[in-house]
Design a protein around this motif. Sequence first.
Motif, PDB file in Angstrom:
ATOM      1  N   PRO A 378     -33.616  72.452  55.572  1.00 52.32           N
ATOM      2  CA  PRO A 378     -32.325  72.432  54.890  1.00 52.32           C
ATOM      3  C   PRO A 378     -32.364  73.220  53.583  1.00 52.32           C
ATOM      4  O   PRO A 378     -33.395  73.264  52.899  1.00 52.32           O
ATOM      5  N   GLU A 379     -31.251  73.845  53.246  1.00 54.16           N
ATOM      6  CA  GLU A 379     -31.158  74.676  52.047  1.00 54.16           C
ATOM      7  C   GLU A 379     -29.943  74.269  51.229  1.00 54.16           C
ATOM      8  O   GLU A 379     -28.975  73.702  51.751  1.00 54.16           O
ATOM      9  N   ASP A 380     -29.986  74.592  49.954  1.00 53.56           N
ATOM     10  CA  ASP A 380     -28.842  74.360  49.079  1.00 53.56           C
ATOM     11  C   ASP A 380     -27.722  75.344  49.400  1.00 53.56           C
ATOM     12  O   ASP A 380     -27.949  76.424  49.967  1.00 53.56           O
ATOM     13  N   VAL A 381     -26.514  74.961  49.017  1.00 57.51           N
ATOM     14  CA  VAL A 381     -25.356  75.856  49.080  1.00 57.51           C
ATOM     15  C   VAL A 381     -25.137  76.380  47.670  1.00 57.51           C
ATOM     16  O   VAL A 381     -24.935  75.596  46.746  1.00 57.51           O
ATOM     17  N   ARG A 382     -25.162  77.707  47.506  1.00 55.95           N
ATOM     18  CA  ARG A 382     -25.177  78.239  46.143  1.00 55.95           C
ATOM     19  C   ARG A 382     -24.469  79.593  46.097  1.00 55.95           C
ATOM     20  O   ARG A 382     -24.575  80.416  46.999  1.00 55.95           O
ATOM     21  N   ASP A 383     -23.731  79.798  45.018  1.00 62.26           N
ATOM     22  CA  ASP A 383     -23.134  81.107  44.726  1.00 62.26           C
ATOM     23  C   ASP A 383     -22.185  81.540  45.847  1.00 62.26           C
ATOM     24  O   ASP A 383     -22.407  82.535  46.540  1.00 62.26           O
ATOM     25  N   GLN A 402     -17.315  67.613  54.003  1.00 60.53           N
ATOM     26  CA  GLN A 402     -17.691  66.288  53.553  1.00 60.53           C
ATOM     27  C   GLN A 402     -19.194  66.151  53.321  1.00 60.53           C
ATOM     28  O   GLN A 402     -19.620  65.396  52.468  1.00 60.53           O
ATOM     29  N   GLY A 403     -20.024  66.865  54.089  1.00 55.31           N
ATOM     30  CA  GLY A 403     -21.457  66.704  53.926  1.00 55.31           C
ATOM     31  C   GLY A 403     -21.978  67.395  52.673  1.00 55.31           C
ATOM     32  O   GLY A 403     -21.782  68.593  52.479  1.00 55.31           O
ATOM     33  N   VAL A 404     -22.666  66.626  51.811  1.00 56.66           N
ATOM     34  CA  VAL A 404     -23.351  67.190  50.637  1.00 56.66           C
ATOM     35  C   VAL A 404     -24.768  66.606  50.622  1.00 56.66           C
ATOM     36  O   VAL A 404     -25.186  65.931  49.687  1.00 56.66           O
ATOM     37  N   VAL A 405     -25.492  66.865  51.703  1.00 54.02           N
ATOM     38  CA  VAL A 405     -26.864  66.377  51.807  1.00 54.02           C
ATOM     39  C   VAL A 405     -27.764  67.166  50.874  1.00 54.02           C
ATOM     40  O   VAL A 405     -28.627  66.597  50.195  1.00 54.02           O
ATOM     41  N   ASN A 406     -27.569  68.486  50.815  1.00 54.93           N
ATOM     42  CA  ASN A 406     -28.279  69.323  49.856  1.00 54.93           C
ATOM     43  C   ASN A 406     -27.325  69.710  48.725  1.00 54.93           C
ATOM     44  O   ASN A 406     -26.110  69.662  48.869  1.00 54.93           O
ATOM     45  N   ASP A 407     -27.901  70.136  47.617  1.00 55.99           N
ATOM     46  CA  ASP A 407     -27.097  70.443  46.438  1.00 55.99           C
ATOM     47  C   ASP A 407     -26.145  71.611  46.691  1.00 55.99           C
ATOM     48  O   ASP A 407     -26.469  72.554  47.422  1.00 55.99           O
ATOM     49  N   HIS A 408     -24.989  71.536  46.066  1.00 59.99           N
ATOM     50  CA  HIS A 408     -24.036  72.637  45.991  1.00 59.99           C
ATOM     51  C   HIS A 408     -23.923  73.063  44.534  1.00 59.99           C
ATOM     52  O   HIS A 408     -23.800  72.211  43.647  1.00 59.99           O
ATOM     53  N   SER A 409     -23.906  74.377  44.279  1.00 60.13           N
ATOM     54  CA  SER A 409     -23.722  74.826  42.900  1.00 60.13           C
ATOM     55  C   SER A 409     -23.067  76.190  42.872  1.00 60.13           C
ATOM     56  O   SER A 409     -23.263  77.018  43.766  1.00 60.13           O
ATOM     57  N   ASN A 410     -22.300  76.422  41.818  1.00 60.61           N
ATOM     58  CA  ASN A 410     -21.574  77.676  41.618  1.00 60.61           C
ATOM     59  C   ASN A 410     -20.717  78.014  42.838  1.00 60.61           C
ATOM     60  O   ASN A 410     -20.865  79.056  43.463  1.00 60.61           O
ATOM     61  N   ILE A 411     -19.802  77.103  43.154  1.00 62.31           N
ATOM     62  CA  ILE A 411     -18.841  77.285  44.241  1.00 62.31           C
ATOM     63  C   ILE A 411     -17.479  77.533  43.588  1.00 62.31           C
ATOM     64  O   ILE A 411     -17.053  76.752  42.740  1.00 62.31           O
ATOM     65  N   ARG A 412     -16.795  78.604  43.992  1.00 60.67           N
ATOM     66  CA  ARG A 412     -15.523  78.969  43.370  1.00 60.67           C
ATOM     67  C   ARG A 412     -14.448  79.180  44.435  1.00 60.67           C
ATOM     68  O   ARG A 412     -14.671  79.865  45.434  1.00 60.67           O
ATOM     69  N   PHE A 413     -13.279  78.610  44.169  1.00 63.35           N
ATOM     70  CA  PHE A 413     -12.074  78.866  44.944  1.00 63.35           C
ATOM     71  C   PHE A 413     -11.063  79.476  43.975  1.00 63.35           C
ATOM     72  O   PHE A 413     -10.638  78.798  43.032  1.00 63.35           O
ATOM     73  N   GLY A 434     -27.092  64.795  47.817  1.00 68.04           N
ATOM     74  CA  GLY A 434     -27.067  66.011  47.016  1.00 68.04           C
ATOM     75  C   GLY A 434     -26.035  65.937  45.900  1.00 68.04           C
ATOM     76  O   GLY A 434     -25.156  65.073  45.880  1.00 68.04           O
ATOM     77  N   THR A 435     -26.145  66.881  44.986  1.00 70.34           N
ATOM     78  CA  THR A 435     -25.204  66.979  43.865  1.00 70.34           C
ATOM     79  C   THR A 435     -24.219  68.112  44.118  1.00 70.34           C
ATOM     80  O   THR A 435     -24.629  69.227  44.466  1.00 70.34           O
ATOM     81  N   ALA A 436     -22.942  67.827  43.945  1.00 72.89           N
ATOM     82  CA  ALA A 436     -21.911  68.875  43.968  1.00 72.89           C
ATOM     83  C   ALA A 436     -21.653  69.267  42.515  1.00 72.89           C
ATOM     84  O   ALA A 436     -20.917  68.594  41.795  1.00 72.89           O
ATOM     85  N   ASP A 437     -22.288  70.353  42.093  1.00 67.50           N
ATOM     86  CA  ASP A 437     -22.276  70.733  40.682  1.00 67.50           C
ATOM     87  C   ASP A 437     -21.618  72.103  40.496  1.00 67.50           C
ATOM     88  O   ASP A 437     -21.775  72.997  41.334  1.00 67.50           O
ATOM     89  N   ASP A 438     -20.899  72.237  39.389  1.00 66.91           N
ATOM     90  CA  ASP A 438     -20.350  73.536  38.995  1.00 66.91           C
ATOM     91  C   ASP A 438     -19.435  74.091  40.086  1.00 66.91           C
ATOM     92  O   ASP A 438     -19.607  75.217  40.561  1.00 66.91           O
ATOM     93  N   VAL A 439     -18.467  73.280  40.487  1.00 66.27           N
ATOM     94  CA  VAL A 439     -17.440  73.702  41.435  1.00 66.27           C
ATOM     95  C   VAL A 439     -16.174  74.003  40.646  1.00 66.27           C
ATOM     96  O   VAL A 439     -15.765  73.219  39.797  1.00 66.27           O
TER      97      VAL A 439
END
Length: 542
Positions: A378-383, A402-413, A434-439
């Motif tokens: 598993p990998e983080d979701v990033r950038d 809905q799944g945030v098993v691994n960290d999310h960071s720097n996600i932009r809409f 996981g942490t949903a950070d910097d969305v």
Amino acid sequence: MAHRTAHRNVRRRFSIVSALAGLATALFVAAPAPAFAAPAAVEPVPLTTAHAASSVYSLSVNGVSVPVNGYSGYDCAEFTMGAGEARIAVTKLNGTNVGATYITPIKAGYVASHAGSTSTFTIAGPQYLIVKLDGNRRLIISAEREESNIPAVSGPGIFPITAYGAVPDDAGADTTAGQQAIDAASAYGSAPGNPRGVVRIPFGAYQVANLELRSNIEVYFVRGAVLRLIPDRSLYSIDAHKSSQNRDLTWWIQTEFGSENITLRGHGTLDGRGQAAVAAGFGMNILAPIATTNFRVEGLTVREAASWAVIPVRSDHLEFLNMKLFNRLDMGENDGIDVIESQNVLVRDGVGIGLDDPYTTKSWPKNVGITKNWPGDPEDVRDVRFDRLISWTYCYGFKVGQGVVNDHSNIRFTNSVVHDASVGIGIHHKSGAGTADDVGFYNIDIERLTTSNDGNRTWLLLKIDDAYGDGAGPITNTLIRSINVRSAGTTPAVMKGFSAASSVQNVLFDKIRMPGASGYATTLADLNITSPSFATGITIQP
């Protein structure tokens, strides 16, 4: 996959500065064209025999007839245009007079004129529109820039699928021909000193089962070309099982693990034929870029998935440009594009339609039904950036989860429109630690909220649940800026953590305009957030 690991070690992250660049630039929604602008050259995208003409609308652009496809629940039409303005004329085929025209994006301010059964308005340049005349179904109009760098019809490095036996518009399977063309193009493109090999798909509809995309190729769709799934389960590998649908899934068109340097482009279509596939006992992810790097899609329509349509998984450096996601509104769990455990991803300029979420990011546990054949760990979701898009759904317009098993960071809409949804924008951290950070959600126009999902019909949801019983992870450092809420829905906005340890932390609201307000929101009550819980560090700036 050593080459992919090495590539990742040297890749450059998106910086927050670059992620925010462009917020000050002009939006993809053009202002009404000045009267003196010259008319643009227009070239329609033709329909094949696979897709029927509309019985509701006809369309002309600068006097050029553009075919309209009558799809399930809405119609769609596509053309390209050069420099200049486009005079769009939409006509009701029943011959009744037009009383009202509704055009998304509302903020573009288009004003149509009516003459009998025809509604006419002008756009200044390429963009995506949703048009509705009176009480009729909606018409999706994709106006895109004229093509450039069109590959040669034949010659060194060009591999037409018809040269390997594919026959357009017949009932035969063209899978072998398609794969042979891909393999030959990859061998050519991987040879030292050669450019990428080009797989050329001429106009027409081609019936194919599983195809595997290999390194160093470009798959070019001639205007109007279609790849159609064959609804016969016996022809496919079964790659996943989605328990919530009780459905086996195939990755219809996937990348070879460890591949790189792949492009799919042109004004063609990947038609998953989701309803027919389900009747045949299986579903599909239409396009599965898995364990790949430097992957690009430009100009394609992805149509009728029976599960999540496009699933970039454990991959990096991906671009999805001018991609149309046309799913049905009567088939569930048909997300448009779910960016899953991937990094450095850009989804820009397009329209996404479906019963389920058109634009999301996710991560999931290892070795469950949908992930059991994903390679690696598993990998983080990033950038990840979603930019200049229109979303129409019965679920979330734009969403993390809905799944945030691994960290999310720097996600932009950014710079986008919610045409209609149940929830306009949101982070639903339903499962995983996981942490949903910097969305960030920036410059989003929420036009309508006419449906309900899980009891929610609201402009915003930030919520943490604990579906896996692992304590859940937090939502941290969320920025919600320049949101025009034309419809707030019928239920309060949600800001709900799970516990003191798994809470919603540090949310900045900046320049949020609620329906009927003369100024920006300054309080939680203004934002219609009535019952926040396990939420700290909330700042509201006018």
